[in-house]
Design an enzyme around this catalytic site. Structure first.
Site, PDB file in Angstrom:
ATOM      1  N   LYS A  11      61.662  36.355  52.784  1.00  0.00           N
ATOM      2  CA  LYS A  11      60.468  37.165  52.483  1.00  0.00           C
ATOM      3  C   LYS A  11      59.198  36.378  52.867  1.00  0.00           C
ATOM      4  O   LYS A  11      59.225  35.607  53.810  1.00  0.00           O
ATOM      5  CB  LYS A  11      60.483  37.616  51.027  1.00  0.00           C
ATOM      6  CG  LYS A  11      61.832  38.281  50.668  1.00  0.00           C
ATOM      7  CD  LYS A  11      61.835  38.986  49.359  1.00  0.00           C
ATOM      8  CE  LYS A  11      63.226  39.572  49.114  1.00  0.00           C
ATOM      9  NZ  LYS A  11      63.321  40.359  47.898  1.00  0.00           N
ATOM     10  N   GLU A 163      71.322  47.564  48.898  1.00  0.00           N
ATOM     11  CA  GLU A 163      70.478  46.857  47.944  1.00  0.00           C
ATOM     12  C   GLU A 163      69.874  47.841  46.954  1.00  0.00           C
ATOM     13  O   GLU A 163      68.838  48.464  47.238  1.00  0.00           O
ATOM     14  CB  GLU A 163      69.342  46.130  48.683  1.00  0.00           C
ATOM     15  CG  GLU A 163      69.838  45.095  49.662  1.00  0.00           C
ATOM     16  CD  GLU A 163      68.783  44.023  49.929  1.00  0.00           C
ATOM     17  OE1 GLU A 163      69.083  42.852  49.671  1.00  0.00           O
ATOM     18  OE2 GLU A 163      67.663  44.362  50.356  1.00  0.00           O
TER      19      GLU A 163
HETATM   20  P1  PGA Z   1      66.854  39.071  45.624  1.00  0.00           P
HETATM   21  O1  PGA Z   1      66.384  39.860  46.941  1.00  0.00           O
HETATM   22  O2  PGA Z   1      68.134  38.331  45.999  1.00  0.00           O
HETATM   23  O3  PGA Z   1      65.725  38.140  45.300  1.00  0.00           O
HETATM   24  O4  PGA Z   1      67.114  40.084  44.573  1.00  0.00           O
HETATM   25  C1  PGA Z   1      67.305  40.481  47.789  1.00  0.00           C
HETATM   26  C2  PGA Z   1      66.613  41.155  48.925  1.00  0.00           C
HETATM   27  O5  PGA Z   1      65.525  41.712  48.721  1.00  0.00           O
HETATM   28  O6  PGA Z   1      67.108  41.167  50.068  1.00  0.00           O
END
Ligand code: PGA
Length: 247
Positions: A11, A163
């Site tokens: 991210k 997700e």
């Molecule tokens: P997270 O994010 O593992 O921090 O929950 C997963 C993603 O958004 O791909």
């Protein structure tokens, strides 16, 4: 028959120095893993990360792409620009849908551009909490898959990431039965679109995957890997998740 695939989604995190260090540490620990591994990093760090993982089994990915080849699209990045630096690209992440107005239609355009390029896509789908509570999970997944992945040649190059939005960055993971049920459903929708090729398409689970829950999630029959956000920023956590993926 499907080799597990664990991808980190950094991210909007890391400085360039942090990116180099993290990528080099993942590369150093990735020898002998039974899964494919990729790091999806911020655009400005692609070159540094490519350098840091050179010679290792770790692949590099981007987190978004635009569908036009070039032109007056300030701030956007094309498939050809990315292909010089990386192999993978995330398309349609829920944060893109939530904060940047992406829809199944824009996901489809991006995916078509990626399929026409050397890049391999990781296409994200998943329901909101109120959609799950309202009993609409399958309708949402069906729409996202059928519209987002329509009109392109589906093959083993494509990875789908399931997700559930309520599990992303919340520390709340889908129960194993929920993850398996959704991934099985997605494979069924893919089968309607591309027949037996659906059995070659890897489906990752994403949403608060960590070193503790990875083994259970990655052992589910229709879960072929993980898309990892927060835990991918910690080298020990991320490598533990990779090690939990067995061929
Ligand atoms: P997270 O994010 O593992 O921090 O929950 C997963 C993603 O958004 O791909």
């Amino acid at each position: 028959m499907r080799k597990p695939f664990v991808a980190g989604n950094w991210k909007m995190n890391t400085t360039e120095a942090e990116a180099r260090e993290l990528a080099a540490a993942v590369a150093a620990g990735a020898a002998g893993l039974a899964c494919d591994v990729a790091l999806c990093v911020p655009f400005p760090h692609l070159a540094a990360v490519r350098e840091a993982v050179r010679g290792s089994a770790v692949g590099v990915g981007a987190q978004d792409v635009y569908w036009e080849a070039k032109g007056a699209f300030t701030g956007e990045v094309s498939t050809a620009m990315l292909a010089d630096y990386c192999r993978y690209v995330i398309v349609g992440h829920s944060e893109r849908r939530q904060f940047f107005g992406e829809t199944d239609a824009t996901v489809q355009k991006k995916l078509a551009a990626v399929i026409a390029s050397p890049l391999d896509p990781i296409v994200c789908v998943g329901e909101l909490l109120e959609e799950r509570r309202g009993g609409h999970t399958q309708d949402v997944l069906s729409r996202q898959v059928c519209e987002g992945l329509s009109g392109v040649e589906l093959s083993a190059r494509v990875t789908v990431a399931y997700e559930p939005v309520w599990a992303i960055g919340t520390g709340e993971t889908a129960a194993p039965e929920q993850a398996q049920e959704a991934c099985r459903f997605i494979r069924g929708e893919l089968r309607k679109m591309c027949g037996g090729v659906a059995d070659q398409i890897r489906i990752q689970y994403g949403g608060s995957v960590n070193a503790e829950n990875a083994a259970t999630l990655l052992s589910l029959p229709d879960v072929d890997g993980a898309l990892v956000g927060g835990a991918s920023l910690k080298v020990d956590q991320f490598l533990a998740i990779c090690r939990a993926a067995r061929a």
